[in-house]
Design a protein around this motif. Structure first.
Motif, PDB file in Angstrom:
ATOM      1  N   SER A   1     -29.931  31.373  -6.998  1.00 57.86           N
ATOM      2  CA  SER A   1     -29.795  32.670  -6.341  1.00 57.86           C
ATOM      3  C   SER A   1     -28.345  32.981  -5.989  1.00 57.86           C
ATOM      4  O   SER A   1     -27.915  34.132  -6.058  1.00 57.86           O
ATOM      5  N   ASP A   2     -27.553  31.969  -5.622  1.00 58.50           N
ATOM      6  CA  ASP A   2     -26.149  32.196  -5.296  1.00 58.50           C
ATOM      7  C   ASP A   2     -25.368  32.654  -6.528  1.00 58.50           C
ATOM      8  O   ASP A   2     -24.599  33.610  -6.473  1.00 58.50           O
ATOM      9  N   ALA A   3     -25.565  31.958  -7.641  1.00 60.01           N
ATOM     10  CA  ALA A   3     -24.880  32.333  -8.882  1.00 60.01           C
ATOM     11  C   ALA A   3     -25.352  33.704  -9.352  1.00 60.01           C
ATOM     12  O   ALA A   3     -24.559  34.495  -9.875  1.00 60.01           O
ATOM     13  N   LEU A   4     -26.613  34.001  -9.153  1.00 61.95           N
ATOM     14  CA  LEU A   4     -27.155  35.306  -9.538  1.00 61.95           C
ATOM     15  C   LEU A   4     -26.507  36.411  -8.725  1.00 61.95           C
ATOM     16  O   LEU A   4     -26.152  37.464  -9.249  1.00 61.95           O
ATOM     17  N   ALA A   5     -26.302  36.173  -7.432  1.00 60.80           N
ATOM     18  CA  ALA A   5     -25.717  37.183  -6.548  1.00 60.80           C
ATOM     19  C   ALA A   5     -24.217  37.342  -6.743  1.00 60.80           C
ATOM     20  O   ALA A   5     -23.682  38.444  -6.632  1.00 60.80           O
ATOM     21  N   HIS A   6     -23.529  36.253  -7.045  1.00 62.13           N
ATOM     22  CA  HIS A   6     -22.060  36.291  -7.104  1.00 62.13           C
ATOM     23  C   HIS A   6     -21.476  36.119  -8.499  1.00 62.13           C
ATOM     24  O   HIS A   6     -20.272  36.033  -8.658  1.00 62.13           O
ATOM     25  N   GLY A   7     -22.310  36.040  -9.494  1.00 58.52           N
ATOM     26  CA  GLY A   7     -21.827  35.857 -10.861  1.00 58.52           C
ATOM     27  C   GLY A   7     -21.665  34.387 -11.203  1.00 58.52           C
ATOM     28  O   GLY A   7     -21.686  33.526 -10.340  1.00 58.52           O
ATOM     29  N   GLY A   8     -21.543  34.119 -12.466  1.00 58.99           N
ATOM     30  CA  GLY A   8     -21.407  32.750 -12.920  1.00 58.99           C
ATOM     31  C   GLY A   8     -22.756  32.114 -13.183  1.00 58.99           C
ATOM     32  O   GLY A   8     -23.748  32.808 -13.407  1.00 58.99           O
ATOM     33  N   ASN A   9     -22.769  30.796 -13.127  1.00 59.95           N
ATOM     34  CA  ASN A   9     -24.017  30.073 -13.330  1.00 59.95           C
ATOM     35  C   ASN A   9     -24.011  28.823 -12.461  1.00 59.95           C
ATOM     36  O   ASN A   9     -23.009  28.486 -11.854  1.00 59.95           O
ATOM     37  N   ALA A  10     -25.135  28.161 -12.412  1.00 57.48           N
ATOM     38  CA  ALA A  10     -25.284  26.961 -11.582  1.00 57.48           C
ATOM     39  C   ALA A  10     -25.122  25.692 -12.406  1.00 57.48           C
ATOM     40  O   ALA A  10     -25.528  24.623 -11.984  1.00 57.48           O
ATOM     41  N   GLY A  11     -24.568  25.811 -13.585  1.00 61.44           N
ATOM     42  CA  GLY A  11     -24.340  24.652 -14.434  1.00 61.44           C
ATOM     43  C   GLY A  11     -24.836  24.881 -15.848  1.00 61.44           C
ATOM     44  O   GLY A  11     -25.483  25.888 -16.148  1.00 61.44           O
ATOM     45  N   GLU A  12     -24.479  23.954 -16.700  1.00 62.48           N
ATOM     46  CA  GLU A  12     -24.877  24.014 -18.102  1.00 62.48           C
ATOM     47  C   GLU A  12     -25.342  22.635 -18.535  1.00 62.48           C
ATOM     48  O   GLU A  12     -24.806  21.628 -18.085  1.00 62.48           O
ATOM     49  N   THR A  13     -26.342  22.616 -19.401  1.00 62.11           N
ATOM     50  CA  THR A  13     -26.861  21.375 -19.953  1.00 62.11           C
ATOM     51  C   THR A  13     -26.822  21.489 -21.467  1.00 62.11           C
ATOM     52  O   THR A  13     -27.324  22.470 -22.022  1.00 62.11           O
TER      53      THR A  13
ATOM     54  N   TRP B   1     -32.822  27.119 -12.174  1.00 60.63           N
ATOM     55  CA  TRP B   1     -33.771  27.355 -13.250  1.00 60.63           C
ATOM     56  C   TRP B   1     -33.009  27.670 -14.532  1.00 60.63           C
ATOM     57  O   TRP B   1     -31.882  28.137 -14.479  1.00 60.63           O
ATOM     58  N   PRO B   2     -33.606  27.391 -15.674  1.00 55.83           N
ATOM     59  CA  PRO B   2     -32.927  27.716 -16.947  1.00 55.83           C
ATOM     60  C   PRO B   2     -32.975  29.223 -17.174  1.00 55.83           C
ATOM     61  O   PRO B   2     -34.032  29.838 -17.099  1.00 55.83           O
ATOM     62  N   GLU B   3     -31.820  29.799 -17.401  1.00 57.30           N
ATOM     63  CA  GLU B   3     -31.722  31.252 -17.580  1.00 57.30           C
ATOM     64  C   GLU B   3     -31.642  31.643 -19.047  1.00 57.30           C
ATOM     65  O   GLU B   3     -32.032  32.728 -19.425  1.00 57.30           O
TER      66      GLU B   3
END
Length: 163
Positions: free
Chosen positions: A132-144, A104-106
């Motif tokens: 949820s993985d990036a939220l739990a472990h930091g970082g992000n799931a990608g950028e657009t 989802w876009p954060e």
């Protein structure tokens, strides 16, 4: 050197001096646009931040009327009437959450802000995606990549275009 040659030499010299003078004027003339106002830049950052934070609440996989309702509730107060009408005409242009769960876009990370004229700015950034993985472990799931054009309407900065 005869009189004709002397006159020609003087005329050519005056034309060269005139061309150099005009060139120097345009090269060194002061800018007609005022420098960016710090309050405007802060307001632009605030609008882009709020716009980016609300994108996750605009679900794009719903029927068009539900997408428009979500846009009305979350984005309408941040966009111009012109952009609102464009989104209503073509809901595929509305940015938001493209999946029911992840990612989802954060938010939007601003890369640059460039003045287009006294009443508008182009904001180049990256839409940060989260899961949820990036939220739990930091970082992000990608950028657009995303580019927003903001316009000042009745003293308020609003998003006028999204690409």
């Amino acid at each position: 050197m005869n009189i004709n040659g002397l006159v020609r030499f003087i005329v050519v010299g005056m034309v060269v001096l005139l061309v150099i003078s005009v060139g120097m004027y345009f090269l060194f003339k002061p800018s007609t646009t005022s420098p960016p106002n710090e309050a405007d830049i802060n307001a632009i950052y605030r609008v882009v931040g709020e716009f980016g934070a609300r994108l996750k609440d605009v679900g794009l996989i719903a029927p068009d009327q539900d997408v428009i309702t979500a846009m009305d509730f979350n984005l309408k107060q941040l966009i111009t009437d012109r952009l609102y009408q464009a989104f209503v005409q073509d809901t595929s242009r509305i940015p938001g959450r493209a999946a029911s769960s992840s990612p989802w876009p954060e938010g939007i990370e601003i890369v640059s802000v460039q003045r287009l004229d006294n009443g508008s700015y182009a904001v180049v950034g990256n839409q940060i995606m989260m899961d949820s993985d990036a939220l739990a472990h930091g970082g992000n799931a990608g950028e657009t990549p995303i580019t927003l054009t903001l316009k000042k309407v009745n003293g308020t900065w609003l998003v006028d275009d999204v690409t």
